[in-house]
Design a protein around this motif. Structure first.
Motif, PDB file in Angstrom:
ATOM      1  N   LEU A 207      21.779  14.305  77.602  1.00 28.42           N
ATOM      2  CA  LEU A 207      22.060  13.043  76.894  1.00 28.42           C
ATOM      3  C   LEU A 207      22.886  13.309  75.635  1.00 28.42           C
ATOM      4  O   LEU A 207      23.793  12.537  75.305  1.00 28.42           O
ATOM      5  N   ASP A 208      22.582  14.414  74.955  1.00 26.60           N
ATOM      6  CA  ASP A 208      23.342  14.787  73.753  1.00 26.60           C
ATOM      7  C   ASP A 208      24.799  15.066  74.096  1.00 26.60           C
ATOM      8  O   ASP A 208      25.711  14.637  73.393  1.00 26.60           O
TER       9      ASP A 208
ATOM     10  N   LEU B 280      26.505  13.927  76.627  1.00 25.20           N
ATOM     11  CA  LEU B 280      27.176  12.661  76.961  1.00 25.20           C
ATOM     12  C   LEU B 280      27.478  11.866  75.694  1.00 25.20           C
ATOM     13  O   LEU B 280      28.560  11.295  75.545  1.00 25.20           O
ATOM     14  N   LYS B 281      26.517  11.884  74.776  1.00 24.37           N
ATOM     15  CA  LYS B 281      26.708  11.146  73.519  1.00 24.37           C
ATOM     16  C   LYS B 281      27.900  11.719  72.745  1.00 24.37           C
ATOM     17  O   LYS B 281      28.706  10.968  72.180  1.00 24.37           O
ATOM     18  N   SER B 282      28.021  13.044  72.773  1.00 21.51           N
ATOM     19  CA  SER B 282      29.136  13.670  72.048  1.00 21.51           C
ATOM     20  C   SER B 282      30.487  13.279  72.655  1.00 21.51           C
ATOM     21  O   SER B 282      31.523  13.387  72.012  1.00 21.51           O
TER      22      SER B 282
ATOM     23  N   GLY C 130      30.926  10.235  73.751  1.00 17.43           N
ATOM     24  CA  GLY C 130      30.999   8.782  73.579  1.00 17.43           C
ATOM     25  C   GLY C 130      30.491   8.007  74.787  1.00 17.43           C
ATOM     26  O   GLY C 130      30.824   6.837  74.978  1.00 17.43           O
TER      27      GLY C 130
ATOM     28  N   THR D 111      27.336   6.422  76.861  1.00 14.64           N
ATOM     29  CA  THR D 111      25.950   5.981  76.717  1.00 14.64           C
ATOM     30  C   THR D 111      25.355   5.694  78.089  1.00 14.64           C
ATOM     31  O   THR D 111      25.963   4.985  78.893  1.00 14.64           O
TER      32      THR D 111
ATOM     33  N   ASP E 154      21.931   4.202  79.946  1.00  9.81           N
ATOM     34  CA  ASP E 154      20.654   3.499  79.777  1.00  9.81           C
ATOM     35  C   ASP E 154      19.681   3.992  80.856  1.00  9.81           C
ATOM     36  O   ASP E 154      19.591   3.427  81.950  1.00  9.81           O
TER      37      ASP E 154
ATOM     38  N   LYS F 142      30.375  16.745  82.342  1.00  8.35           N
ATOM     39  CA  LYS F 142      29.802  15.413  82.130  1.00  8.35           C
ATOM     40  C   LYS F 142      29.171  14.843  83.406  1.00  8.35           C
ATOM     41  O   LYS F 142      28.203  14.083  83.329  1.00  8.35           O
TER      42      LYS F 142
END
Ligand code: FE2
Length: 334
Positions: free
Chosen positions: A9-10, A12-14, A16, A18, A20, A134
């Motif tokens: 998740l980190d 993917l967040k890096s 951009g 998101t 759910d 990713k």
């Protein structure tokens, strides 16, 4: 949540992106917005254009999902041989049945239903995306522990002749043992709306059992009979199949759209680069494309691998040649 999931998740967040996770676990389907960049989408479209230009359609093969699926895919060596290769499949309406060729007046580019099922193995552009950190991170973020990639498909959904895809669960075709572990990653390479045949999913249906399995027919493969189909549907859950009468078909209503809405399906409309998550047990379908716009998608289907205690069913149509295994998805593959 495991360390592997949190790290995914980190990552993917890096980037951009998101995801759910709660909504996916509740619904079994959902959309990850902006998963691929416009450049990635364009590169895949261009690569497919080149592959089609280089394809020599001496003998054409049709792909279908209606009542004739077992008959069409169940008697074709070309279909079986496409497992880890690049096979080209026409829309039913694009084939001249009498001549066994493309219908006069249609170009190669206009008549294709799909190209598959080993683009992620054979083509450098599709392999780059499929093996990207990713994609692996997305699988880990959703709880897959040892994801491996048996199958990829490029679907064209051609303007005006792009046919419907009847309701199905992907695990029917990508069966694992002792439990079902299929996950579809449906990437929109251009806008997908209700007008050009977006995918529809039935939220919550992933908690229902797999109703059918598309299996190698032992009469063909083991007994050597040649007057029977290669592939057959095995009923996994007859009681559930009776309740879900649209399996392998379409829910009926006063119009196609009303029928599917009343059965609980919702449209999953996408912009270019958005990715639809499809749990292997969730019912999904798409209507025919009657618009003038194509709807290109690149779809990956992954399952859990041996490290997660899961085996690919020997009865599945898709089997790699002896000694070759499905590519493993790893966050650190690059
Ligand atoms: Fe599907």
């Amino acid at each position: 949540m495991t360390e592997q999931r949190l790290q995914a998740l980190d990552l993917l967040k890096s980037l951009g992106i998101t995801v759910d996770v709660d909504a996916f676990e509740r619904d079994g389907c959902g959309i990850v917005r902006g998963f691929a960049t416009a450049e990635e989408c364009d590169e895949m479209r261009q690569s497919m254009k080149t592959l089609v230009e280089n394809w020599d359609p001496k003998e054409v093969t049709v792909f279908r999902t209606d009542g004739k699926q077992s008959e069409a895919q169940g008697s074709s060596d070309y279909f079986l041989d496409s497992a880890n290769c690049i096979g080209f499949f026409l829309e039913p309406m694009a084939k001249d049945e009498a001549l066994g060729t493309l219908k006069a007046g249609l170009s190669k580019h206009e008549g294709l239903n799909k190209v598959g099922h080993g683009l992620h193995v054979q083509d450098p552009v599709f392999r780059k995306y499929s093996s990207s950190p990713k994609v692996a991170a997305l699988a880990h973020a959703l709880g897959w522990v040892d994801p491996v990639l048996p199958q990829s498909m490029y679907i064209f959904k051609q303007p005006r002749i792009g046919g419907e895809v009847t309701s199905h669960q992907d695990s029917t075709f990508l069966f694992t043992e002792p439990r079902q572990t299929c996950l579809g990653l449906w990437l929109s390479l251009e806008t997908a709306t209700q007008e050009n045949g977006c995918v529809w999913g039935r939220p919550g249906s992933h908690r229902e059992p797999v109703r059918r399995a598309f299996c190698r027919n032992p009469d063909w493969f083991e007994k050597g009979k040649r007057d029977v189909p290669q592939m057959i549907f095995r009923m996994e859950d007859e009681a559930s199949l009776e309740k879900v009468h649209w399996e392998g078909a379409m829910p009926q209503g006063s119009s196609p759209k009303e029928g599917i809405k009343n059965a609980g399906f919702v449209p999953l409309e996408c912009q270019k680069g958005d990715l639809v998550l499809i749990h292997g047990q969730v019912d999904h379908l798409s209507l025919a494309n009657t618009s003038g716009a194509s709807r290109h998608t690149f779809q990956l289907h992954l399952v859990e691998g041996p490290s997660a205690g899961v085996q690919w069913s020997k009865n599945n149509w898709l089997q790699y040649p002896h000694g070759e295994s499905f590519p493993s998805l790893k966050v650190t593959s690059h």
